[in-house]
Design a protein around this motif. Structure first.
Motif, PDB file in Angstrom:
ATOM      1  N   SER A  71      33.170  49.129  43.661  1.00 27.60           N
ATOM      2  CA  SER A  71      33.941  48.361  45.039  1.00 27.60           C
ATOM      3  C   SER A  71      33.244  47.172  45.773  1.00 27.60           C
ATOM      4  O   SER A  71      33.721  46.396  46.058  1.00 27.60           O
ATOM      5  N   MET A  72      31.885  47.282  45.776  1.00 23.94           N
ATOM      6  CA  MET A  72      30.958  46.185  46.000  1.00 23.94           C
ATOM      7  C   MET A  72      31.339  45.010  45.306  1.00 23.94           C
ATOM      8  O   MET A  72      31.280  43.917  46.029  1.00 23.94           O
ATOM      9  N   ALA A  73      31.373  45.058  44.095  1.00 24.84           N
ATOM     10  CA  ALA A  73      31.398  44.210  43.153  1.00 24.84           C
ATOM     11  C   ALA A  73      33.015  43.488  43.436  1.00 24.84           C
ATOM     12  O   ALA A  73      33.325  42.169  43.454  1.00 24.84           O
ATOM     13  N   ALA A  74      33.862  44.487  43.550  1.00 28.44           N
ATOM     14  CA  ALA A  74      35.353  43.745  43.710  1.00 28.44           C
ATOM     15  C   ALA A  74      35.320  43.250  45.160  1.00 28.44           C
ATOM     16  O   ALA A  74      35.904  42.114  45.287  1.00 28.44           O
ATOM     17  N   VAL A  75      34.775  43.671  46.260  1.00 27.77           N
ATOM     18  CA  VAL A  75      34.543  43.173  47.677  1.00 27.77           C
ATOM     19  C   VAL A  75      34.147  41.625  47.432  1.00 27.77           C
ATOM     20  O   VAL A  75      34.538  40.831  48.148  1.00 27.77           O
ATOM     21  N   ARG A  76      33.261  41.562  46.831  1.00 29.92           N
ATOM     22  CA  ARG A  76      32.514  40.258  46.749  1.00 29.92           C
ATOM     23  C   ARG A  76      33.345  39.340  46.082  1.00 29.92           C
ATOM     24  O   ARG A  76      33.448  38.280  46.547  1.00 29.92           O
ATOM     25  N   GLU A  77      34.163  39.810  44.955  1.00 29.71           N
ATOM     26  CA  GLU A  77      35.045  38.784  44.611  1.00 29.71           C
ATOM     27  C   GLU A  77      36.121  38.324  45.550  1.00 29.71           C
ATOM     28  O   GLU A  77      36.909  37.274  45.588  1.00 29.71           O
ATOM     29  N   MET A  78      36.718  39.499  46.350  1.00 30.63           N
ATOM     30  CA  MET A  78      37.810  39.232  47.285  1.00 30.63           C
ATOM     31  C   MET A  78      37.232  38.362  48.237  1.00 30.63           C
ATOM     32  O   MET A  78      38.162  37.544  48.644  1.00 30.63           O
ATOM     33  N   ILE A  79      35.888  38.501  48.875  1.00 23.51           N
ATOM     34  CA  ILE A  79      35.488  37.493  49.491  1.00 23.51           C
ATOM     35  C   ILE A  79      35.543  36.093  49.522  1.00 23.51           C
ATOM     36  O   ILE A  79      36.092  35.107  50.039  1.00 23.51           O
ATOM     37  N   ARG A  80      35.170  35.831  48.229  1.00 24.47           N
ATOM     38  CA  ARG A  80      35.051  34.721  47.411  1.00 24.47           C
ATOM     39  C   ARG A  80      36.254  33.931  47.190  1.00 24.47           C
ATOM     40  O   ARG A  80      36.522  32.786  47.447  1.00 24.47           O
ATOM     41  N   GLN A  81      37.417  34.837  47.351  1.00 27.40           N
ATOM     42  CA  GLN A  81      38.823  34.275  47.148  1.00 27.40           C
ATOM     43  C   GLN A  81      39.565  34.114  48.584  1.00 27.40           C
ATOM     44  O   GLN A  81      40.616  33.959  48.749  1.00 27.40           O
ATOM     45  N   GLY A  82      38.829  34.516  49.669  1.00 29.65           N
ATOM     46  CA  GLY A  82      39.386  34.341  50.899  1.00 29.65           C
ATOM     47  C   GLY A  82      39.673  35.499  51.608  1.00 29.65           C
ATOM     48  O   GLY A  82      40.739  35.248  52.726  1.00 29.65           O
ATOM     49  N   TYR A  83      39.700  36.577  51.082  1.00 30.70           N
ATOM     50  CA  TYR A  83      40.138  37.830  51.944  1.00 30.70           C
ATOM     51  C   TYR A  83      39.022  38.273  52.660  1.00 30.70           C
ATOM     52  O   TYR A  83      37.979  38.285  52.562  1.00 30.70           O
ATOM     53  N   CYS A  84      39.641  39.122  53.608  1.00 25.87           N
ATOM     54  CA  CYS A  84      38.783  40.013  54.631  1.00 25.87           C
ATOM     55  C   CYS A  84      38.666  41.449  53.995  1.00 25.87           C
ATOM     56  O   CYS A  84      39.447  42.032  54.278  1.00 25.87           O
ATOM     57  N   ALA A  85      37.514  41.904  53.571  1.00 28.03           N
ATOM     58  CA  ALA A  85      37.517  43.143  52.821  1.00 28.03           C
ATOM     59  C   ALA A  85      36.125  43.807  53.008  1.00 28.03           C
ATOM     60  O   ALA A  85      35.096  42.846  53.215  1.00 28.03           O
ATOM     61  N   LEU A  86      36.103  44.944  53.005  1.00 28.48           N
ATOM     62  CA  LEU A  86      34.846  45.624  53.115  1.00 28.48           C
ATOM     63  C   LEU A  86      35.033  46.899  51.956  1.00 28.48           C
ATOM     64  O   LEU A  86      35.863  47.284  51.655  1.00 28.48           O
ATOM     65  N   SER A  87      33.745  47.433  51.789  1.00 30.50           N
ATOM     66  CA  SER A  87      33.601  48.389  50.905  1.00 30.50           C
ATOM     67  C   SER A  87      33.128  49.795  51.553  1.00 30.50           C
ATOM     68  O   SER A  87      32.449  49.837  52.547  1.00 30.50           O
ATOM     69  N   VAL A  88      33.723  51.044  50.977  1.00 27.72           N
ATOM     70  CA  VAL A  88      33.372  52.136  51.473  1.00 27.72           C
ATOM     71  C   VAL A  88      31.794  52.700  50.747  1.00 27.72           C
ATOM     72  O   VAL A  88      31.835  52.618  49.733  1.00 27.72           O
ATOM     73  N   ALA A  89      31.084  52.649  51.737  1.00 27.18           N
ATOM     74  CA  ALA A  89      29.466  53.140  51.104  1.00 27.18           C
ATOM     75  C   ALA A  89      29.434  54.350  50.636  1.00 27.18           C
ATOM     76  O   ALA A  89      30.101  55.490  51.087  1.00 27.18           O
ATOM     77  N   GLY A  90      29.207  54.601  49.186  1.00 29.20           N
ATOM     78  CA  GLY A  90      29.035  55.643  48.615  1.00 29.20           C
ATOM     79  C   GLY A  90      30.390  56.114  47.816  1.00 29.20           C
ATOM     80  O   GLY A  90      30.538  56.956  47.265  1.00 29.20           O
ATOM     81  N   GLY A  91      31.472  55.220  48.152  1.00 30.97           N
ATOM     82  CA  GLY A  91      32.749  55.622  47.474  1.00 30.97           C
ATOM     83  C   GLY A  91      33.515  57.054  47.738  1.00 30.97           C
ATOM     84  O   GLY A  91      32.964  57.673  48.785  1.00 30.97           O
ATOM     85  N   ILE A  92      34.284  57.305  46.953  1.00 31.83           N
ATOM     86  CA  ILE A  92      35.379  58.514  47.198  1.00 31.83           C
ATOM     87  C   ILE A  92      34.243  59.815  47.037  1.00 31.83           C
ATOM     88  O   ILE A  92      34.368  60.648  47.729  1.00 31.83           O
ATOM     89  N   THR A  93      33.263  59.652  46.479  1.00 32.95           N
ATOM     90  CA  THR A  93      32.332  60.699  46.275  1.00 32.95           C
ATOM     91  C   THR A  93      31.499  61.185  47.649  1.00 32.95           C
ATOM     92  O   THR A  93      31.402  62.486  48.070  1.00 32.95           O
TER      93      THR A  93
END
Length: 104
Positions: A71-93
């Motif tokens: 999710s951190m990798a996905a958020v990094r790409e989303m931010i680069r593409q102009g989205y306002c995104a954040l990741s859930v630390a530690g994921g669904i686990t």
């Protein structure tokens, strides 16, 4: 360009979503993983490196995976593409909130 990844604590995710109605929750795991368990109201869009994201630009986006790295990798790409995104630390686990859904 280094992109700092904004994070939300899994313990505070339910409060965050309640505070920001209309937030999009995106599960970037595989369809099979999503079907086993997911956070209620999440949409499943499996992560692929280099993906061009087609998401509502006016919405804040909360992204999660199994443990947080994808999710951190996905958020990094989303931010680069102009989205306002954040990741859930530690994921669904790490998420223990009331909106956890398991398949029957």
């Amino acid at each position: 360009m280094v992109v700092d990844i904004p994070l939300v604590s899994p313990r505070k995710l339910d409060q965050y979503v309640a505070r920001y109605p209309g937030v999009w929750i995106v599960d970037v795991r595989s369809g099979e993983e999503y079907r086993r368990s997911h956070i209620r109201y999440a949409v499943n869009i499996p992560y692929e490196p280099g993906k061009e994201w087609d998401l509502p630009g006016e919405k804040e986006i909360v992204v999660y995976c199994e443990r947080g790295a994808t999710s951190m990798a996905a958020v990094r790409e989303m931010i680069r593409q102009g989205y306002c995104a954040l990741s859930v630390a530690g994921g669904i686990t790490e998420y223990k909130g009331r909106n956890l859904v398991f398949s029957e």
